[in-house]
Design a protein around this motif. Structure first.
Motif, PDB file in Angstrom:
ATOM      1  N   TYR A  31      38.198  36.838  36.035  1.00 16.18           N
ATOM      2  CA  TYR A  31      37.472  38.077  35.740  1.00 16.18           C
ATOM      3  C   TYR A  31      36.041  38.159  35.958  1.00 16.18           C
ATOM      4  O   TYR A  31      35.636  36.774  35.413  1.00 16.18           O
ATOM      5  CB  TYR A  31      37.992  38.500  34.423  1.00 16.18           C
ATOM      6  CG  TYR A  31      37.803  39.874  34.022  1.00 16.18           C
ATOM      7  CD1 TYR A  31      38.469  40.935  34.444  1.00 16.18           C
ATOM      8  CD2 TYR A  31      36.329  40.028  33.511  1.00 16.18           C
ATOM      9  CE1 TYR A  31      38.256  42.161  34.260  1.00 16.18           C
ATOM     10  CE2 TYR A  31      36.003  41.719  33.284  1.00 16.18           C
ATOM     11  CZ  TYR A  31      36.964  42.562  33.440  1.00 16.18           C
ATOM     12  OH  TYR A  31      36.621  43.956  33.389  1.00 16.18           O
ATOM     13  N   SER A  33      32.335  37.642  35.624  1.00 17.05           N
ATOM     14  CA  SER A  33      31.358  37.243  34.532  1.00 17.05           C
ATOM     15  C   SER A  33      30.249  38.168  34.458  1.00 17.05           C
ATOM     16  O   SER A  33      30.074  39.065  35.639  1.00 17.05           O
ATOM     17  CB  SER A  33      30.965  35.745  34.444  1.00 17.05           C
ATOM     18  OG  SER A  33      30.205  35.817  35.513  1.00 17.05           O
ATOM     19  N   ARG A  34      29.599  38.374  33.403  1.00 19.30           N
ATOM     20  CA  ARG A  34      28.410  39.268  33.481  1.00 19.30           C
ATOM     21  C   ARG A  34      27.156  38.843  34.602  1.00 19.30           C
ATOM     22  O   ARG A  34      26.758  39.784  35.499  1.00 19.30           O
ATOM     23  CB  ARG A  34      27.509  39.154  32.172  1.00 19.30           C
ATOM     24  CG  ARG A  34      28.083  40.297  31.285  1.00 19.30           C
ATOM     25  CD  ARG A  34      27.166  40.116  29.948  1.00 19.30           C
ATOM     26  NE  ARG A  34      27.516  38.926  29.000  1.00 19.30           N
ATOM     27  CZ  ARG A  34      26.785  38.463  27.918  1.00 19.30           C
ATOM     28  NH1 ARG A  34      25.928  39.295  27.633  1.00 19.30           N
ATOM     29  NH2 ARG A  34      27.078  37.411  27.351  1.00 19.30           N
ATOM     30  N   THR A  35      27.363  37.648  34.893  1.00 27.04           N
ATOM     31  CA  THR A  35      26.310  37.131  35.987  1.00 27.04           C
ATOM     32  C   THR A  35      27.118  37.574  37.174  1.00 27.04           C
ATOM     33  O   THR A  35      26.376  38.083  38.333  1.00 27.04           O
ATOM     34  CB  THR A  35      26.390  35.510  35.903  1.00 27.04           C
ATOM     35  OG1 THR A  35      25.844  34.988  34.785  1.00 27.04           O
ATOM     36  CG2 THR A  35      25.469  35.137  37.231  1.00 27.04           C
ATOM     37  N   ASP A  36      28.318  37.381  37.474  1.00 25.37           N
ATOM     38  CA  ASP A  36      29.029  37.886  38.716  1.00 25.37           C
ATOM     39  C   ASP A  36      28.706  39.220  38.941  1.00 25.37           C
ATOM     40  O   ASP A  36      28.130  39.837  40.062  1.00 25.37           O
ATOM     41  CB  ASP A  36      30.387  37.774  38.557  1.00 25.37           C
ATOM     42  CG  ASP A  36      30.898  36.428  38.807  1.00 25.37           C
ATOM     43  OD1 ASP A  36      29.960  35.576  39.286  1.00 25.37           O
ATOM     44  OD2 ASP A  36      32.062  36.290  38.082  1.00 25.37           O
ATOM     45  N   VAL A  37      28.629  40.123  37.880  1.00 22.14           N
ATOM     46  CA  VAL A  37      28.507  41.646  37.781  1.00 22.14           C
ATOM     47  C   VAL A  37      27.041  42.031  38.264  1.00 22.14           C
ATOM     48  O   VAL A  37      26.739  43.028  39.210  1.00 22.14           O
ATOM     49  CB  VAL A  37      28.898  42.384  36.570  1.00 22.14           C
ATOM     50  CG1 VAL A  37      28.347  43.879  36.814  1.00 22.14           C
ATOM     51  CG2 VAL A  37      30.374  42.115  36.441  1.00 22.14           C
ATOM     52  N   SER A  38      26.132  41.430  37.775  1.00 19.95           N
ATOM     53  CA  SER A  38      24.521  41.428  38.153  1.00 19.95           C
ATOM     54  C   SER A  38      24.353  41.093  39.543  1.00 19.95           C
ATOM     55  O   SER A  38      23.394  41.781  39.923  1.00 19.95           O
ATOM     56  CB  SER A  38      23.765  40.576  37.085  1.00 19.95           C
ATOM     57  OG  SER A  38      23.783  39.168  37.230  1.00 19.95           O
ATOM     58  N   TYR A  39      25.278  40.361  40.112  1.00 18.42           N
ATOM     59  CA  TYR A  39      24.755  39.899  41.501  1.00 18.42           C
ATOM     60  C   TYR A  39      25.557  40.686  42.376  1.00 18.42           C
ATOM     61  O   TYR A  39      25.582  40.394  43.665  1.00 18.42           O
ATOM     62  CB  TYR A  39      24.842  38.470  41.740  1.00 18.42           C
ATOM     63  CG  TYR A  39      24.022  37.475  41.117  1.00 18.42           C
ATOM     64  CD1 TYR A  39      22.658  37.425  41.981  1.00 18.42           C
ATOM     65  CD2 TYR A  39      24.122  36.826  39.931  1.00 18.42           C
ATOM     66  CE1 TYR A  39      21.656  36.607  41.396  1.00 18.42           C
ATOM     67  CE2 TYR A  39      23.125  36.132  39.623  1.00 18.42           C
ATOM     68  CZ  TYR A  39      21.961  35.927  40.375  1.00 18.42           C
ATOM     69  OH  TYR A  39      20.759  35.303  39.649  1.00 18.42           O
ATOM     70  N   ILE A  65      33.177  46.186  42.418  1.00 25.17           N
ATOM     71  CA  ILE A  65      32.270  46.265  41.295  1.00 25.17           C
ATOM     72  C   ILE A  65      31.272  47.189  41.964  1.00 25.17           C
ATOM     73  O   ILE A  65      30.478  46.976  42.859  1.00 25.17           O
ATOM     74  CB  ILE A  65      31.260  44.791  41.133  1.00 25.17           C
ATOM     75  CG1 ILE A  65      32.717  44.006  40.758  1.00 25.17           C
ATOM     76  CG2 ILE A  65      30.635  44.969  39.997  1.00 25.17           C
ATOM     77  CD1 ILE A  65      32.261  42.560  40.606  1.00 25.17           C
ATOM     78  N   GLY A  68      27.878  48.190  38.410  1.00 25.31           N
ATOM     79  CA  GLY A  68      28.255  47.440  37.126  1.00 25.31           C
ATOM     80  C   GLY A  68      29.521  47.856  36.446  1.00 25.31           C
ATOM     81  O   GLY A  68      29.929  47.239  35.646  1.00 25.31           O
ATOM     82  N   ILE A  70      33.497  47.571  36.757  1.00 27.63           N
ATOM     83  CA  ILE A  70      34.449  46.557  37.474  1.00 27.63           C
ATOM     84  C   ILE A  70      35.743  47.280  37.429  1.00 27.63           C
ATOM     85  O   ILE A  70      36.161  48.059  36.593  1.00 27.63           O
ATOM     86  CB  ILE A  70      34.715  45.454  36.498  1.00 27.63           C
ATOM     87  CG1 ILE A  70      33.532  44.504  36.502  1.00 27.63           C
ATOM     88  CG2 ILE A  70      35.698  44.369  37.242  1.00 27.63           C
ATOM     89  CD1 ILE A  70      33.322  43.412  35.240  1.00 27.63           C
TER      90      ILE A  70
END
Ligand SMILES: [Zn+2]
Length: 95
Positions: A31, A33-39, A65, A68, A70
Motif C-alpha cells: 500500500y 506509504s506517505r513518502t510514495d504519495v508525496s512523490y 494516485i 494525494g 489513493i
C-alpha cells in the motif's frame, strides 16, 4: 516555432502507453506509504506495489494516485506472484 512545438508534444502524448511505476516493500504491506504519495506526480501512471514481507506469498496491488488521493485499481495477478491462487476468482485472503 513555439506553436509547432506545442502541437508536436500533444501528438506525442496521445501516443503514450500507460506508465507503470513499480516498486516493492520488504517490510510493509503493498500500500502506498506517505513518502510514495508525496512523490506520486504522474496522475496517469499505475503505481504497482509488491510486498515481499512474506517470502512465500508476495502481494501485488495497483493504484492510481491523483493529488494525494489513493485509489486502488483491479489488477490481474501474474502466476509467479501468487503461486497459491487456484482460480481466476479465487483471490487469496488478505489480512
Ligand atoms: Zn513504497
Amino acid at each position: 516555432a513555439a506553436e509547432q512545438l506545442r502541437v508536436h508534444r500533444e501528438m506525442e502524448r496521445a501516443d503514450e502507453v500507460p506508465v507503470v511505476i513499480y516498486h516493492s516493500h520488504t517490510a510493509t504491506e503493498a500500500y502506498p506509504s506517505r513518502t510514495d504519495v508525496s512523490y506520486a506526480h504522474e496522475p496517469d501512471a499505475h503505481y504497482v506495489l509488491v510486498s515481499t514481507r512474506d517470502p512465500e506469498r508476495h502481494e501485488l496491488r495497483s493504484y492510481r494516485i491523483v493529488d494525494g488521493v489513493i485509489t486502488e485499481e483491479p489488477v490481474e495477478v501474474v502466476d509467479s506472484y501468487a503461486p497459491q491462487t487456484s482460480g481466476a476468482d479465487d483471490a487469496p485472503d488478505r489480512t
